[in-house]
Write a protein that holds these residues in place. Structure first.
Motif, PDB file in Angstrom:
ATOM      1  N   PHE A 133      31.771  33.808  43.918  1.00 40.14           N
ATOM      2  CA  PHE A 133      31.695  33.314  43.119  1.00 40.14           C
ATOM      3  C   PHE A 133      30.335  32.486  42.377  1.00 40.14           C
ATOM      4  CE2 PHE A 133      31.039  32.034  47.815  1.00 40.14           C
ATOM      5  CZ  PHE A 133      29.983  31.246  46.695  1.00 40.14           C
ATOM      6  N   THR A 134      30.432  32.014  41.175  1.00 33.14           N
ATOM      7  CA  THR A 134      28.873  32.070  40.543  1.00 33.14           C
ATOM      8  C   THR A 134      28.385  30.402  40.937  1.00 33.14           C
ATOM      9  OG1 THR A 134      29.408  34.023  38.966  1.00 33.14           O
ATOM     10  CG2 THR A 134      27.749  32.541  38.663  1.00 33.14           C
ATOM     11  N   ILE A 135      27.403  30.273  40.879  1.00 33.96           N
ATOM     12  CA  ILE A 135      26.871  29.025  40.734  1.00 33.96           C
ATOM     13  C   ILE A 135      25.654  28.872  39.518  1.00 33.96           C
ATOM     14  CG2 ILE A 135      25.745  27.395  42.699  1.00 33.96           C
ATOM     15  CD1 ILE A 135      26.565  28.280  44.895  1.00 33.96           C
ATOM     16  N   SER A 182      27.264  34.409  53.360  1.00 39.91           N
ATOM     17  CA  SER A 182      27.547  34.696  52.182  1.00 39.91           C
ATOM     18  C   SER A 182      25.458  35.330  52.579  1.00 39.91           C
ATOM     19  CB  SER A 182      27.329  33.013  51.090  1.00 39.91           C
ATOM     20  OG  SER A 182      26.639  32.981  50.914  1.00 39.91           O
ATOM     21  N   VAL A 183      25.742  36.497  50.349  1.00 41.72           N
ATOM     22  CA  VAL A 183      24.590  36.912  50.272  1.00 41.72           C
ATOM     23  C   VAL A 183      24.978  36.756  48.103  1.00 41.72           C
ATOM     24  CG1 VAL A 183      24.179  38.424  52.711  1.00 41.72           C
ATOM     25  CG2 VAL A 183      25.645  39.160  50.171  1.00 41.72           C
ATOM     26  N   VAL A 226      29.865  25.023  40.490  1.00 42.59           N
ATOM     27  CA  VAL A 226      30.523  26.719  40.390  1.00 42.59           C
ATOM     28  C   VAL A 226      30.966  26.569  39.115  1.00 42.59           C
ATOM     29  CG1 VAL A 226      32.619  27.471  41.477  1.00 42.59           C
ATOM     30  CG2 VAL A 226      30.961  26.319  42.618  1.00 42.59           C
ATOM     31  N   SER A 227      30.834  28.140  38.284  1.00 38.44           N
ATOM     32  CA  SER A 227      31.345  28.106  36.665  1.00 38.44           C
ATOM     33  C   SER A 227      32.028  29.202  37.354  1.00 38.44           C
ATOM     34  CB  SER A 227      30.150  28.534  36.586  1.00 38.44           C
ATOM     35  OG  SER A 227      29.705  29.629  36.793  1.00 38.44           O
ATOM     36  N   GLU A 228      32.204  29.692  37.713  1.00 42.69           N
ATOM     37  CA  GLU A 228      33.273  31.020  38.222  1.00 42.69           C
ATOM     38  C   GLU A 228      33.928  31.379  39.949  1.00 42.69           C
ATOM     39  OE1 GLU A 228      34.271  35.433  35.977  1.00 42.69           O
ATOM     40  OE2 GLU A 228      32.112  34.949  36.805  1.00 42.69           O
ATOM     41  N   ILE A 229      35.756  31.792  39.804  1.00 43.39           N
ATOM     42  CA  ILE A 229      35.898  31.717  41.194  1.00 43.39           C
ATOM     43  C   ILE A 229      36.011  33.084  40.882  1.00 43.39           C
ATOM     44  CG2 ILE A 229      37.058  31.197  43.201  1.00 43.39           C
ATOM     45  CD1 ILE A 229      36.722  28.212  42.453  1.00 43.39           C
ATOM     46  N   LYS A 230      35.672  34.050  41.731  1.00 37.11           N
ATOM     47  CA  LYS A 230      36.378  35.566  42.026  1.00 37.11           C
ATOM     48  C   LYS A 230      37.356  35.324  43.509  1.00 37.11           C
ATOM     49  CE  LYS A 230      34.275  37.625  38.657  1.00 37.11           C
ATOM     50  NZ  LYS A 230      33.695  38.972  37.775  1.00 37.11           N
ATOM     51  N   ALA A 231      37.979  36.652  43.411  1.00 31.98           N
ATOM     52  CA  ALA A 231      38.416  37.157  44.661  1.00 31.98           C
ATOM     53  C   ALA A 231      37.924  37.456  46.098  1.00 31.98           C
ATOM     54  CB  ALA A 231      39.714  38.216  44.358  1.00 31.98           C
ATOM     55  N   VAL A 287      27.125  35.221  44.553  1.00 37.50           N
ATOM     56  CA  VAL A 287      27.275  34.882  45.754  1.00 37.50           C
ATOM     57  C   VAL A 287      28.641  35.285  46.393  1.00 37.50           C
ATOM     58  CG1 VAL A 287      27.677  33.505  47.310  1.00 37.50           C
ATOM     59  CG2 VAL A 287      25.796  32.466  45.275  1.00 37.50           C
ATOM     60  N   VAL A 288      27.883  36.813  47.496  1.00 37.66           N
ATOM     61  CA  VAL A 288      29.603  37.088  47.735  1.00 37.66           C
ATOM     62  C   VAL A 288      29.310  36.840  48.893  1.00 37.66           C
ATOM     63  CG1 VAL A 288      29.955  39.489  49.146  1.00 37.66           C
ATOM     64  CG2 VAL A 288      28.757  39.070  46.640  1.00 37.66           C
ATOM     65  N   PRO A 289      30.874  36.517  49.554  1.00 35.63           N
ATOM     66  CA  PRO A 289      30.749  36.532  50.878  1.00 35.63           C
ATOM     67  C   PRO A 289      30.858  37.376  51.822  1.00 35.63           C
ATOM     68  CG  PRO A 289      32.501  35.062  49.760  1.00 35.63           C
ATOM     69  CD  PRO A 289      31.662  35.891  49.076  1.00 35.63           C
ATOM     70  N   PHE A 290      30.498  37.019  53.298  1.00 39.09           N
ATOM     71  CA  PHE A 290      30.109  38.696  53.817  1.00 39.09           C
ATOM     72  C   PHE A 290      30.359  38.065  55.518  1.00 39.09           C
ATOM     73  CE2 PHE A 290      26.807  41.308  55.733  1.00 39.09           C
ATOM     74  CZ  PHE A 290      27.303  42.610  54.694  1.00 39.09           C
ATOM     75  N   ASP A 291      31.126  39.362  55.837  1.00 37.03           N
ATOM     76  CA  ASP A 291      31.502  38.780  57.408  1.00 37.03           C
ATOM     77  C   ASP A 291      29.986  39.592  58.234  1.00 37.03           C
ATOM     78  OD1 ASP A 291      31.747  39.627  59.785  1.00 37.03           O
ATOM     79  OD2 ASP A 291      33.579  40.051  59.442  1.00 37.03           O
ATOM     80  N   PHE A 292      29.152  39.079  58.862  1.00 37.87           N
ATOM     81  CA  PHE A 292      28.360  39.757  59.253  1.00 37.87           C
ATOM     82  C   PHE A 292      28.493  40.832  60.628  1.00 37.87           C
ATOM     83  CE2 PHE A 292      25.848  36.560  57.265  1.00 37.87           C
ATOM     84  CZ  PHE A 292      25.245  36.938  56.016  1.00 37.87           C
ATOM     85  N   GLU A 293      29.246  40.542  61.312  1.00 34.68           N
ATOM     86  CA  GLU A 293      29.816  41.217  62.221  1.00 34.68           C
ATOM     87  C   GLU A 293      30.349  42.348  61.905  1.00 34.68           C
ATOM     88  OE1 GLU A 293      33.281  39.973  65.092  1.00 34.68           O
ATOM     89  OE2 GLU A 293      31.939  37.544  65.205  1.00 34.68           O
ATOM     90  N   THR A 294      30.787  42.657  60.717  1.00 38.28           N
ATOM     91  CA  THR A 294      31.651  43.951  60.838  1.00 38.28           C
ATOM     92  C   THR A 294      30.385  44.354  59.373  1.00 38.28           C
ATOM     93  OG1 THR A 294      32.807  42.973  58.371  1.00 38.28           O
ATOM     94  CG2 THR A 294      34.233  43.761  60.569  1.00 38.28           C
ATOM     95  N   GLN A 295      29.782  43.765  58.546  1.00 41.45           N
ATOM     96  CA  GLN A 295      28.608  44.219  57.530  1.00 41.45           C
ATOM     97  C   GLN A 295      29.261  44.792  56.373  1.00 41.45           C
ATOM     98  OE1 GLN A 295      24.853  43.779  58.378  1.00 41.45           O
ATOM     99  NE2 GLN A 295      25.627  42.673  59.829  1.00 41.45           N
TER     100      GLN A 295
END
Length: 124
Positions: free
Chosen positions: A69-71, A35-36, A61-66, A89-97
């Motif tokens: 999410f917000t901590i 994540s980033v 966790v105060s918000e979850i989107k698609a 915070v944004v989930p991130f795929d480091f392989e595909t960047q």
């Protein structure tokens, strides 16, 4: 600590980072693909003077989107709040960047730490 003997503002960012890492990357559950941070917001409520005992950090966790999410955090002692903050915070795929969507397992994990989870526990 800054020249005035107070905990420096940049140190608060590190405190939040340490709390967030401990929350997201535990042996039992974690964001395996990474994540980033997209954004931080910090409201400084009062100065934290350097001392030799720890300060508490409450996190939820105060918000979850698609795809984010917000901590939210409070850096505090029992009766004093020094900082209120949030991190997107944004989930991130480091392989595909590339950013990625939150998986079903991650969403389930995050929901355990929302205000909704607290309300459900009280109702049960």
């Amino acid at each position: 600590m800054d020249a005035y003997g107070h905990v420096n503002n940049a140190v608060f960012i590190r405190y939040l980072e340490e709390a967030r890492i401990n929350f997201l990357f535990r042996p039992d559950k974690e964001f395996k693909q990474g994540s980033v941070v997209a954004r931080h917001e910090i409201d400084y409520k009062r100065q934290l003077v350097h001392r030799h005992h720890p300060v508490d950090i409450e996190l939820w966790v105060s918000e979850i989107k698609a795809a984010s999410f917000t901590i939210s955090y409070e850096v505090k002692d029992e009766d004093l709040v020094y900082v209120r903050a949030s991190t997107v915070v944004v989930p991130f795929d480091f392989e595909t960047q590339r950013p990625r969507r939150i998986t079903a397992e991650e969403r389930e994990f995050l929901r355990e730490y929302t205000d909704e989870a607290d309300e459900e526990a009280v109702a049960a």
